[in-house]
Scaffold this motif. Structure first.
Motif, PDB file in Angstrom:
ATOM      1  N   LEU A   1       0.644  -1.340   0.143  1.00  9.65           N
ATOM      2  CA  LEU A   1       0.172  -0.439  -0.185  1.00  9.65           C
ATOM      3  C   LEU A   1       1.097   1.011  -0.014  1.00  9.65           C
ATOM      4  CD1 LEU A   1      -3.152  -1.242   3.041  1.00  9.65           C
ATOM      5  CD2 LEU A   1      -2.885  -0.810  -0.036  1.00  9.65           C
ATOM      6  N   SER A   2       2.001   1.609   0.379  1.00  8.78           N
ATOM      7  CA  SER A   2       2.883   2.347   1.259  1.00  8.78           C
ATOM      8  C   SER A   2       3.630   3.179  -1.051  1.00  8.78           C
ATOM      9  CB  SER A   2       4.252   2.018   1.920  1.00  8.78           C
ATOM     10  OG  SER A   2       4.493   1.726   1.412  1.00  8.78           O
ATOM     11  N   ALA A   3       3.132   2.046  -1.551  1.00 13.24           N
ATOM     12  CA  ALA A   3       3.875   2.405  -3.026  1.00 13.24           C
ATOM     13  C   ALA A   3       2.990   3.656  -3.446  1.00 13.24           C
ATOM     14  CB  ALA A   3       3.856   1.348  -3.894  1.00 13.24           C
ATOM     15  N   GLY A   4       1.681   3.620  -2.872  1.00  8.48           N
ATOM     16  CA  GLY A   4       0.840   5.134  -3.762  1.00  8.48           C
ATOM     17  C   GLY A   4       0.215   6.145  -2.312  1.00  8.48           C
ATOM     18  N   GLY A   5       1.263   5.693  -1.112  1.00  6.06           N
ATOM     19  CA  GLY A   5       0.665   6.100   0.038  1.00  6.06           C
ATOM     20  C   GLY A   5       0.920   7.582   0.285  1.00  6.06           C
TER      21      GLY A   5
ATOM     22  N   ALA B   1      17.999   1.660   8.341  1.00  6.81           N
ATOM     23  CA  ALA B   1      16.762   0.551   7.871  1.00  6.81           C
ATOM     24  C   ALA B   1      15.831   0.236   9.004  1.00  6.81           C
ATOM     25  CB  ALA B   1      17.332  -1.113   7.446  1.00  6.81           C
ATOM     26  N   GLU B   2      15.481   0.550  10.014  1.00  9.17           N
ATOM     27  CA  GLU B   2      14.586   0.425  11.057  1.00  9.17           C
ATOM     28  C   GLU B   2      13.884   1.101  10.450  1.00  9.17           C
ATOM     29  OE1 GLU B   2      13.333  -1.158  15.990  1.00  9.17           O
ATOM     30  OE2 GLU B   2      15.230   0.753  14.964  1.00  9.17           O
ATOM     31  N   TYR B   3      14.120   2.443  10.902  1.00  9.53           N
ATOM     32  CA  TYR B   3      13.689   4.116  10.051  1.00  9.53           C
ATOM     33  C   TYR B   3      12.975   4.326   8.880  1.00  9.53           C
ATOM     34  CZ  TYR B   3      15.026   7.581  14.109  1.00  9.53           C
ATOM     35  OH  TYR B   3      14.697   7.829  15.086  1.00  9.53           O
ATOM     36  N   ALA B   4      13.611   3.412   7.748  1.00 12.44           N
ATOM     37  CA  ALA B   4      12.899   3.257   6.836  1.00 12.44           C
ATOM     38  C   ALA B   4      12.409   2.440   6.551  1.00 12.44           C
ATOM     39  CB  ALA B   4      14.338   2.480   5.962  1.00 12.44           C
ATOM     40  N   SER B   5      12.057   1.251   7.182  1.00  8.38           N
ATOM     41  CA  SER B   5      11.030   0.780   7.626  1.00  8.38           C
ATOM     42  C   SER B   5       9.225   0.812   7.607  1.00  8.38           C
ATOM     43  CB  SER B   5      11.492  -0.936   8.618  1.00  8.38           C
ATOM     44  OG  SER B   5      10.024  -1.486   8.634  1.00  8.38           O
ATOM     45  N   LEU B   6       9.620   2.048   8.854  1.00  6.03           N
ATOM     46  CA  LEU B   6       9.111   2.601   9.345  1.00  6.03           C
ATOM     47  C   LEU B   6       8.189   3.853   9.044  1.00  6.03           C
ATOM     48  CD1 LEU B   6       6.589   3.291  11.982  1.00  6.03           C
ATOM     49  CD2 LEU B   6       8.699   4.452  13.055  1.00  6.03           C
ATOM     50  N   PHE B   7       9.138   4.609   8.867  1.00  7.09           N
ATOM     51  CA  PHE B   7       8.622   5.799   7.938  1.00  7.09           C
ATOM     52  C   PHE B   7       9.170   6.244   5.829  1.00  7.09           C
ATOM     53  CE2 PHE B   7      10.757   7.501  12.060  1.00  7.09           C
ATOM     54  CZ  PHE B   7       9.521   8.461  12.319  1.00  7.09           C
ATOM     55  N   GLU B   8       9.336   4.542   5.846  1.00  2.00           N
ATOM     56  CA  GLU B   8       8.921   4.778   3.750  1.00  2.00           C
ATOM     57  C   GLU B   8       8.222   3.377   3.594  1.00  2.00           C
ATOM     58  OE1 GLU B   8      10.757   6.696   1.987  1.00  2.00           O
ATOM     59  OE2 GLU B   8      12.253   7.287   3.693  1.00  2.00           O
ATOM     60  N   THR B   9       7.357   2.477   4.492  1.00  2.00           N
ATOM     61  CA  THR B   9       6.565   2.208   3.896  1.00  2.00           C
ATOM     62  C   THR B   9       5.413   1.431   5.462  1.00  2.00           C
ATOM     63  OG1 THR B   9       7.878   0.113   5.406  1.00  2.00           O
ATOM     64  CG2 THR B   9       8.589   0.210   3.061  1.00  2.00           C
ATOM     65  N   ALA B  10       5.759   1.482   6.592  1.00  2.00           N
ATOM     66  CA  ALA B  10       4.509   1.759   7.643  1.00  2.00           C
ATOM     67  C   ALA B  10       3.936   2.213   8.085  1.00  2.00           C
ATOM     68  CB  ALA B  10       5.099   1.540   8.960  1.00  2.00           C
ATOM     69  N   LEU B  11       4.052   3.727   7.888  1.00  2.00           N
ATOM     70  CA  LEU B  11       3.382   5.015   7.811  1.00  2.00           C
ATOM     71  C   LEU B  11       2.958   5.184   6.593  1.00  2.00           C
ATOM     72  CD1 LEU B  11       4.894   7.196  10.739  1.00  2.00           C
ATOM     73  CD2 LEU B  11       4.257   5.428  10.695  1.00  2.00           C
TER      74      LEU B  11
ATOM     75  N   GLY C   1       1.442   3.697   4.336  1.00  2.00           N
ATOM     76  CA  GLY C   1       0.667   2.753   4.324  1.00  2.00           C
ATOM     77  C   GLY C   1      -0.630   3.035   4.459  1.00  2.00           C
ATOM     78  N   MET C   2      -0.266   2.866   6.496  1.00  2.00           N
ATOM     79  CA  MET C   2      -1.460   3.485   7.450  1.00  2.00           C
ATOM     80  C   MET C   2      -2.076   4.965   6.902  1.00  2.00           C
ATOM     81  SD  MET C   2       0.042   1.805  11.209  1.00  2.00           S
ATOM     82  CE  MET C   2      -1.509   1.735  11.678  1.00  2.00           C
ATOM     83  N   ALA C   3      -1.327   5.667   6.290  1.00  2.00           N
ATOM     84  CA  ALA C   3      -2.296   7.172   5.911  1.00  2.00           C
ATOM     85  C   ALA C   3      -2.941   6.918   4.565  1.00  2.00           C
ATOM     86  CB  ALA C   3      -1.075   7.848   5.726  1.00  2.00           C
ATOM     87  N   ARG C   4      -2.494   5.795   3.713  1.00  2.00           N
ATOM     88  CA  ARG C   4      -2.962   5.792   2.707  1.00  2.00           C
ATOM     89  C   ARG C   4      -4.230   4.852   3.085  1.00  2.00           C
ATOM     90  NH1 ARG C   4      -1.525   2.031  -2.570  1.00  2.00           N
ATOM     91  NH2 ARG C   4      -3.606   3.324  -3.754  1.00  2.00           N
TER      92      ARG C   4
ATOM     93  N   SER D   1      10.296  -5.355   4.260  1.00  2.00           N
ATOM     94  CA  SER D   1      10.013  -4.203   4.896  1.00  2.00           C
ATOM     95  C   SER D   1      10.953  -2.955   5.070  1.00  2.00           C
ATOM     96  CB  SER D   1       8.894  -4.060   6.109  1.00  2.00           C
ATOM     97  OG  SER D   1       8.702  -2.592   6.408  1.00  2.00           O
ATOM     98  N   CYS D   2      11.897  -3.635   5.736  1.00  2.00           N
ATOM     99  CA  CYS D   2      13.477  -3.125   5.654  1.00  2.00           C
ATOM    100  C   CYS D   2      13.919  -2.548   4.600  1.00  2.00           C
ATOM    101  CB  CYS D   2      14.067  -3.465   6.837  1.00  2.00           C
ATOM    102  SG  CYS D   2      14.015  -3.558   8.422  1.00  2.00           S
ATOM    103  N   ALA D   3      14.011  -3.694   3.154  1.00  2.00           N
ATOM    104  CA  ALA D   3      14.542  -3.402   2.095  1.00  2.00           C
ATOM    105  C   ALA D   3      13.883  -2.903   1.071  1.00  2.00           C
ATOM    106  CB  ALA D   3      14.738  -4.876   1.243  1.00  2.00           C
ATOM    107  N   ILE D   4      12.622  -2.573   1.036  1.00  2.00           N
ATOM    108  CA  ILE D   4      11.991  -1.699   0.035  1.00  2.00           C
ATOM    109  C   ILE D   4      12.711  -0.429   1.292  1.00  2.00           C
ATOM    110  CG2 ILE D   4       9.233  -0.394  -0.488  1.00  2.00           C
ATOM    111  CD1 ILE D   4      10.854  -3.501  -1.984  1.00  2.00           C
ATOM    112  N   GLY D   5      11.870  -0.268   2.024  1.00  2.00           N
ATOM    113  CA  GLY D   5      12.130   1.164   2.828  1.00  2.00           C
ATOM    114  C   GLY D   5      13.569   1.848   2.901  1.00  2.00           C
ATOM    115  N   ALA D   6      14.444   1.793   2.647  1.00  2.00           N
ATOM    116  CA  ALA D   6      15.680   1.688   2.532  1.00  2.00           C
ATOM    117  C   ALA D   6      15.901   1.602   1.234  1.00  2.00           C
ATOM    118  CB  ALA D   6      16.743   0.592   2.947  1.00  2.00           C
TER     119      ALA D   6
END
Length: 477
Positions: free
Chosen positions: A59-63, A219-229, A231-234, A387-392
């Motif tokens: 979902l984060s791809a367009g979030g 990587a942990e930051y990237a997972s959170l701020f580039e994918t998780a948040l 995605g949830m915002a979307r 999640s880490c790899a995509i976010g990173a």
């Protein structure tokens, strides 16, 4: 709705009594089912978390709305930075804040300092600040936390919008403009806060005191701020805010009582408190760059404080979880709740796995691994790595096969922090574990736009010290 109240609510006592009664009945009637049910429940929980993590990656791809919204009339903007024992980085911070690309006549900046912190006050007064940036000394009081300092400054804020930065931050110069445009484009008028992504700089090889922790932290930051948040915002769900680079509507922030001065992750709490009052959260694309905390002696206190604050936030918002609604309670469970549980069990689970394999190897037997446990292990690790790899990749930080292989050691360290956090929650619930910030070494990943002409330092601006001692902190909801 404050972490200051440490007891359980009626609902929490009722839920606890119900769980203990059900467990007691099970022990009395079918004691042999306890073990299988616990294993099955844990497996189901972590399978759901793994699937949720993968869904957020997709979902984060367009979030994030990356369109450039034209804003003809930029609103007045306030920038707050709460500082304590930061004399070493004041000049660096001021230089970075001066690069903000926003009309200076519509900017207000407050460096919020504690009255006993004479070295930082002296350094802030001596720094060559732009004309819109002032020094604000908070009145003495307890608890000595970042949210209390922010609450002390809130009555003095003159902006329509407000953002919070930390001492080590380097925000994208265009970040305020993007946030202002997004707020202006909010047709429904219920957007209260926007979170900018936080990205960790890549250090030159050999400069970092702990490259293992730095790379895993990035990587942990990237997972959170580039994918998780994103995605949830979307999905239109609430989420725990980051401690910096969140942008608020000032009227809404005041209406909900500002920050909880007794919660050591006031950002996580405030995201759900805004949602509970009917407001919406979003994300923007312009990042803020930060440096990793450093070696274990710096990382562990910081992570302990974060997990202690998550425990406080969970306790506060489960007192009356119906205030969040079904979607808000689900988001709380999948972020704050899952974060606490994951950090608590990672270390013991990996220790159990390693012990099982070693004992089997010594005995010359194949490990007796249940199929369900193996599936949970594979999916859990794979979803975290994905999640880490995509976010990173999106954040431009390194994350390769070696980082994936050693990641379980980093996950296990979080259990140490979780145990420490639980102890500190009982003994020192409101103590703030300060993270030391140092001047940055040369970096390779920061790309900063040149400072616009109107953002040059005003060398002739007189030193200004706001009369913060007379201010009373905003009441906390």
């Amino acid at each position: 709705m404050s972490a200051r109240l440490r007891g359980l609510s009626d609902f929490q006592w009722l839920a606890l009594a119900g769980a203990l009664t059900a467990a007691g009945c099970l022990v009395w009637i079918r004691p042999g089912l306890i073990g299988p049910l616990l294993v099955a429940g844990a497996a189901a929980t972590f399978l759901v978390i793994s699937c949720w993590r993968v869904a957020l990656v997709i979902l984060s791809a367009g979030g994030i709305d990356r369109r450039d919204h034209a804003t003809a009339d930029l609103p007045r903007y306030s920038v707050l930075v709460a500082l304590h024992d930061e004399a070493e980085v004041i000049d660096q911070l001021v230089e970075r804040l001066a690069r903000i690309d926003y009309p200076q006549d519509r900017l207000q900046g407050l460096l919020i300092l504690e009255p006993h912190d004479a070295p930082t006050i002296s350094a802030a007064l001596a720094a060559s600040k732009p004309g819109w940036l002032e020094v604000f000394v908070a009145p003495p009081g307890e608890p000595q936390t970042k949210p209390r300092a922010l609450n002390c400054a809130l009555p003095h804020v003159t902006g329509n919008l407000l953002t919070v930065y930390d001492a080590e931050d380097e925000p994208d110069p265009q970040q305020l403009r993007e946030a202002a445009a997004r707020f202006a484009a909010d047709a429904g008028g219920n957007l209260a806060c926007l979170q900018a992504p936080l990205r960790i700089r890549r250090m030159h090889r050999g400069l970092s005191p702990s490259p293992f922790l730095d790379r895993q932290f990035a990587a942990e930051y990237a997972s959170l701020f580039e994918t998780a948040l994103p995605g949830m915002a979307r999905l239109g769900l609430p989420f725990p805010l980051g401690g910096t680079s969140n942008h608020f509507r000032v009227d809404v922030l005041r209406a909900v009582g500002g920050w909880d001065a007794f919660n050591v992750t006031e950002d996580a709490d405030l995201g759900f408190r805004l949602w509970g009052k009917g407001w919406r959260l979003g994300v923007i694309s312009r990042p803020t760059w930060e440096t990793p905390p450093g070696d274990l002696s710096d990382w562990l206190p910081q992570r302990t404080r974060w997990l202690k604050g998550y425990m406080q936030t969970w306790g506060v918002h489960t007192r009356r979880p119906w205030r969040l609604g079904a979607r808000g309670a689900f988001a709380l469970l999948m972020t704050v709740g899952a974060g606490i549980v994951s950090a608590s069990v990672n270390g013991p689970s990996l220790a159990w796995l390693a012990t099982t394999v070693l004992v089997a190897a010594v005995a010359g037997l194949p490990p007796q691994t249940p199929a369900l446990a193996l599936v949970v292990l594979i999916l859990g690790a794979a979803s975290a790595w994905l999640s880490c790899a995509i976010g990173a990749r999106r954040a431009g930080v390194p994350y390769g096969p070696t980082d994936m292989i050693v990641a379980p050691a980093y996950w296990a360290l979080q259990s140490l922090a979780a145990a420490h956090a639980a102890w500190r929650l009982v003994r020192e619930p409101f103590a703030w574990d300060k993270t030391r910030h140092r001047r940055d070494e040369p970096v390779t990943a920061t790309v900063t736009a040149p400072a616009p002409a109107h953002a040059a330092l005003d060398e002739a601006a007189p030193e200004r010290l706001s009369a913060g001692h007379a201010a009373a902190p905003q009441p906390v909801a």
